[in-house]
Design a protein around this motif. Structure first.
Motif, PDB file in Angstrom:
ATOM      1  N   GLY A  95     -15.401  75.293  75.243  1.00  0.00           N
ATOM      2  CA  GLY A  95     -14.314  75.407  75.379  1.00  0.00           C
ATOM      3  C   GLY A  95     -13.071  74.931  75.036  1.00  0.00           C
ATOM      4  O   GLY A  95     -13.062  74.235  73.821  1.00  0.00           O
ATOM      5  N   ALA A  96     -12.179  74.942  75.330  1.00  0.00           N
ATOM      6  CA  ALA A  96     -11.116  74.275  74.835  1.00  0.00           C
ATOM      7  C   ALA A  96     -11.029  72.803  74.725  1.00  0.00           C
ATOM      8  O   ALA A  96     -11.574  72.064  75.443  1.00  0.00           O
ATOM      9  N   THR A  97      -9.895  72.366  74.137  1.00  0.00           N
ATOM     10  CA  THR A  97      -9.561  70.690  73.546  1.00  0.00           C
ATOM     11  C   THR A  97      -8.819  70.093  73.479  1.00  0.00           C
ATOM     12  O   THR A  97      -8.076  70.252  72.827  1.00  0.00           O
ATOM     13  N   LEU A  98      -8.616  68.256  73.793  1.00  0.00           N
ATOM     14  CA  LEU A  98      -7.178  68.002  73.398  1.00  0.00           C
ATOM     15  C   LEU A  98      -7.481  67.197  72.904  1.00  0.00           C
ATOM     16  O   LEU A  98      -6.936  65.635  72.789  1.00  0.00           O
ATOM     17  N   LYS A  99      -8.831  67.201  71.994  1.00  0.00           N
ATOM     18  CA  LYS A  99      -9.304  65.939  70.990  1.00  0.00           C
ATOM     19  C   LYS A  99      -7.877  65.949  69.797  1.00  0.00           C
ATOM     20  O   LYS A  99      -7.567  67.262  69.297  1.00  0.00           O
ATOM     21  N   PRO A 100      -8.166  64.632  69.553  1.00  0.00           N
ATOM     22  CA  PRO A 100      -6.788  65.081  68.317  1.00  0.00           C
ATOM     23  C   PRO A 100      -7.470  65.752  66.607  1.00  0.00           C
ATOM     24  O   PRO A 100      -8.185  65.998  66.375  1.00  0.00           O
ATOM     25  N   LEU A 101      -6.377  66.984  66.440  1.00  0.00           N
ATOM     26  CA  LEU A 101      -6.938  67.513  65.013  1.00  0.00           C
ATOM     27  C   LEU A 101      -7.656  67.188  64.135  1.00  0.00           C
ATOM     28  O   LEU A 101      -8.943  67.746  63.578  1.00  0.00           O
ATOM     29  N   SER A 102      -7.398  65.855  63.760  1.00  0.00           N
ATOM     30  CA  SER A 102      -8.198  64.964  62.986  1.00  0.00           C
ATOM     31  C   SER A 102      -9.257  64.934  62.741  1.00  0.00           C
ATOM     32  O   SER A 102      -9.838  64.492  61.731  1.00  0.00           O
ATOM     33  N   VAL A 103      -9.910  65.269  63.880  1.00  0.00           N
ATOM     34  CA  VAL A 103     -12.320  64.689  64.182  1.00  0.00           C
ATOM     35  C   VAL A 103     -12.506  66.254  63.558  1.00  0.00           C
ATOM     36  O   VAL A 103     -13.503  66.411  63.138  1.00  0.00           O
ATOM     37  N   ILE A 160      -3.071  63.053  56.908  1.00  0.00           N
ATOM     38  CA  ILE A 160      -1.663  64.450  57.336  1.00  0.00           C
ATOM     39  C   ILE A 160      -2.422  65.032  56.880  1.00  0.00           C
ATOM     40  O   ILE A 160      -2.354  65.882  56.910  1.00  0.00           O
ATOM     41  N   ALA A 161      -1.548  64.456  55.055  1.00  0.00           N
ATOM     42  CA  ALA A 161      -1.571  66.238  54.747  1.00  0.00           C
ATOM     43  C   ALA A 161      -2.853  66.355  54.023  1.00  0.00           C
ATOM     44  O   ALA A 161      -2.920  67.729  53.293  1.00  0.00           O
ATOM     45  N   MET A 162      -3.570  65.433  54.015  1.00  0.00           N
ATOM     46  CA  MET A 162      -5.249  66.298  53.986  1.00  0.00           C
ATOM     47  C   MET A 162      -5.642  67.054  54.547  1.00  0.00           C
ATOM     48  O   MET A 162      -6.343  67.922  54.825  1.00  0.00           O
ATOM     49  N   LEU A 163      -5.480  66.865  56.093  1.00  0.00           N
ATOM     50  CA  LEU A 163      -5.539  67.321  57.875  1.00  0.00           C
ATOM     51  C   LEU A 163      -4.820  68.996  57.282  1.00  0.00           C
ATOM     52  O   LEU A 163      -5.312  69.910  57.986  1.00  0.00           O
ATOM     53  N   LYS A 164      -3.414  69.114  56.966  1.00  0.00           N
ATOM     54  CA  LYS A 164      -2.881  70.218  56.913  1.00  0.00           C
ATOM     55  C   LYS A 164      -2.653  71.012  55.524  1.00  0.00           C
ATOM     56  O   LYS A 164      -2.655  72.313  56.178  1.00  0.00           O
ATOM     57  N   LYS A 165      -4.012  70.496  54.899  1.00  0.00           N
ATOM     58  CA  LYS A 165      -5.176  71.415  53.828  1.00  0.00           C
ATOM     59  C   LYS A 165      -6.338  71.587  53.452  1.00  0.00           C
ATOM     60  O   LYS A 165      -6.621  71.670  52.546  1.00  0.00           O
ATOM     61  N   CYS A 166      -6.777  71.296  54.862  1.00  0.00           N
ATOM     62  CA  CYS A 166      -8.467  70.470  54.827  1.00  0.00           C
ATOM     63  C   CYS A 166      -8.930  72.092  54.512  1.00  0.00           C
ATOM     64  O   CYS A 166      -8.448  73.241  55.162  1.00  0.00           O
ATOM     65  N   PRO A 167      -9.685  72.248  53.761  1.00  0.00           N
ATOM     66  CA  PRO A 167     -10.306  73.533  53.041  1.00  0.00           C
ATOM     67  C   PRO A 167     -11.244  74.179  54.643  1.00  0.00           C
ATOM     68  O   PRO A 167     -11.919  73.436  54.704  1.00  0.00           O
ATOM     69  N   ALA A 168     -11.722  75.002  54.740  1.00  0.00           N
ATOM     70  CA  ALA A 168     -12.055  75.964  55.540  1.00  0.00           C
ATOM     71  C   ALA A 168     -13.692  75.463  55.785  1.00  0.00           C
ATOM     72  O   ALA A 168     -14.342  75.430  56.394  1.00  0.00           O
ATOM     73  N   ALA A 169     -14.105  75.083  54.506  1.00  0.00           N
ATOM     74  CA  ALA A 169     -15.376  74.757  54.116  1.00  0.00           C
ATOM     75  C   ALA A 169     -16.130  73.036  54.833  1.00  0.00           C
ATOM     76  O   ALA A 169     -16.982  72.710  55.868  1.00  0.00           O
ATOM     77  N   ALA A 170     -14.958  72.358  55.284  1.00  0.00           N
ATOM     78  CA  ALA A 170     -14.565  70.860  55.962  1.00  0.00           C
ATOM     79  C   ALA A 170     -14.022  71.350  57.804  1.00  0.00           C
ATOM     80  O   ALA A 170     -14.246  70.194  58.156  1.00  0.00           O
ATOM     81  N   TRP A 171     -13.604  72.498  57.561  1.00  0.00           N
ATOM     82  CA  TRP A 171     -13.122  72.557  58.819  1.00  0.00           C
ATOM     83  C   TRP A 171     -14.413  72.764  60.526  1.00  0.00           C
ATOM     84  O   TRP A 171     -14.796  73.333  59.839  1.00  0.00           O
ATOM     85  N   LYS A 172     -13.917  71.426  61.485  1.00  0.00           N
ATOM     86  CA  LYS A 172     -15.233  71.661  61.878  1.00  0.00           C
ATOM     87  C   LYS A 172     -15.423  72.199  63.616  1.00  0.00           C
ATOM     88  O   LYS A 172     -15.962  72.373  64.138  1.00  0.00           O
ATOM     89  N   CYS A 173     -13.825  72.643  63.490  1.00  0.00           N
ATOM     90  CA  CYS A 173     -13.561  72.760  65.031  1.00  0.00           C
ATOM     91  C   CYS A 173     -13.058  74.151  65.131  1.00  0.00           C
ATOM     92  O   CYS A 173     -12.998  75.038  64.386  1.00  0.00           O
ATOM     93  N   CYS A 179     -11.315  68.501  60.488  1.00  0.00           N
ATOM     94  CA  CYS A 179     -11.306  68.269  59.254  1.00  0.00           C
ATOM     95  C   CYS A 179     -12.346  67.805  58.988  1.00  0.00           C
ATOM     96  O   CYS A 179     -12.112  65.379  58.586  1.00  0.00           O
ATOM     97  N   ASP A 180     -13.459  67.265  57.859  1.00  0.00           N
ATOM     98  CA  ASP A 180     -14.214  66.197  57.376  1.00  0.00           C
ATOM     99  C   ASP A 180     -14.152  65.874  56.351  1.00  0.00           C
ATOM    100  O   ASP A 180     -14.538  66.740  55.697  1.00  0.00           O
ATOM    101  N   ILE A 181     -13.383  64.822  56.198  1.00  0.00           N
ATOM    102  CA  ILE A 181     -12.342  64.261  55.554  1.00  0.00           C
ATOM    103  C   ILE A 181     -13.501  63.308  54.731  1.00  0.00           C
ATOM    104  O   ILE A 181     -13.991  62.469  55.438  1.00  0.00           O
ATOM    105  N   PRO A 182     -14.093  63.335  53.468  1.00  0.00           N
ATOM    106  CA  PRO A 182     -14.564  62.704  52.825  1.00  0.00           C
ATOM    107  C   PRO A 182     -13.894  61.367  52.576  1.00  0.00           C
ATOM    108  O   PRO A 182     -13.012  60.837  52.597  1.00  0.00           O
TER     109      PRO A 182
END
Length: 145
Positions: free
Chosen positions: A26-34, A132-145, A36-39
């Motif tokens: 369920g819910a988590t308080l992990k940093p949002l950065s985890v 931060i900019a990459m995270l804000k515009k993370c493509p759906a295919a790279a979104w893991k949460c 988005c799988d930014i290469p």
């Protein structure tokens, strides 16, 4: 025998439900950065060069990578052309990241970001802004949460 079968079925269903609960936390308080799988943004050769030994602190390793990559004119000045070209080349090698790269260029190259460490560090400011900019515009295919 029927009672035994009902009991075994009850235990199996209960265990399956417990296993399902463990997998779906369920819910988590992990940093949002985890999420988005930014290469990797850095050149492996430059990363290796600045990792042996790994430099301490939040700035030194990023500063090293930016210096050996040619992204800095001096410690306080971003080589905007070199960093922009790097991001554009990175984008060409990866599908779906053009909006994120455009956001990073607008926010982090065309502007003068400041991330407010206790001491100024241009490389850290630009790199953190890029993430931060990459995270804000993370493509759906790279979104893991």
């Amino acid at each position: 025998m029927f009672k035994y079968l009902v009991f075994v079925l009850f235990v199996a269903v209960s265990q399956a439900d417990l296993l399902n609960q463990r997998e779906n936390k369920g819910a988590t308080l992990k940093p949002l950065s985890v999420c988005c799988d930014i290469p990797e943004l850095g050149d492996p050769k430059h990363l290796a060069n600045c990792s042996n030994p790994k430099l301490p602190g939040p700035c030194n390793d990023v500063q090293c990578v930016f210096e050996v990559s040619g992204f800095l004119i001096d410690v306080n000045t971003l080589n905007k052309k070199a960093y922009k070209n790097h991001l554009k080349q990175w984008e060409k090698n990866l599908t779906g990241w053009s909006v994120a790269v455009d956001k990073a260029i607008t926010d982090c190259v065309d502007n003068d970001p400041r991330q407010h460490l206790n001491y100024p560090c241009k490389a850290y400011d630009v790199f953190t802004c890029t993430g931060i900019a990459m995270l804000k515009k993370c493509p759906a295919a790279a979104w893991k949460c």
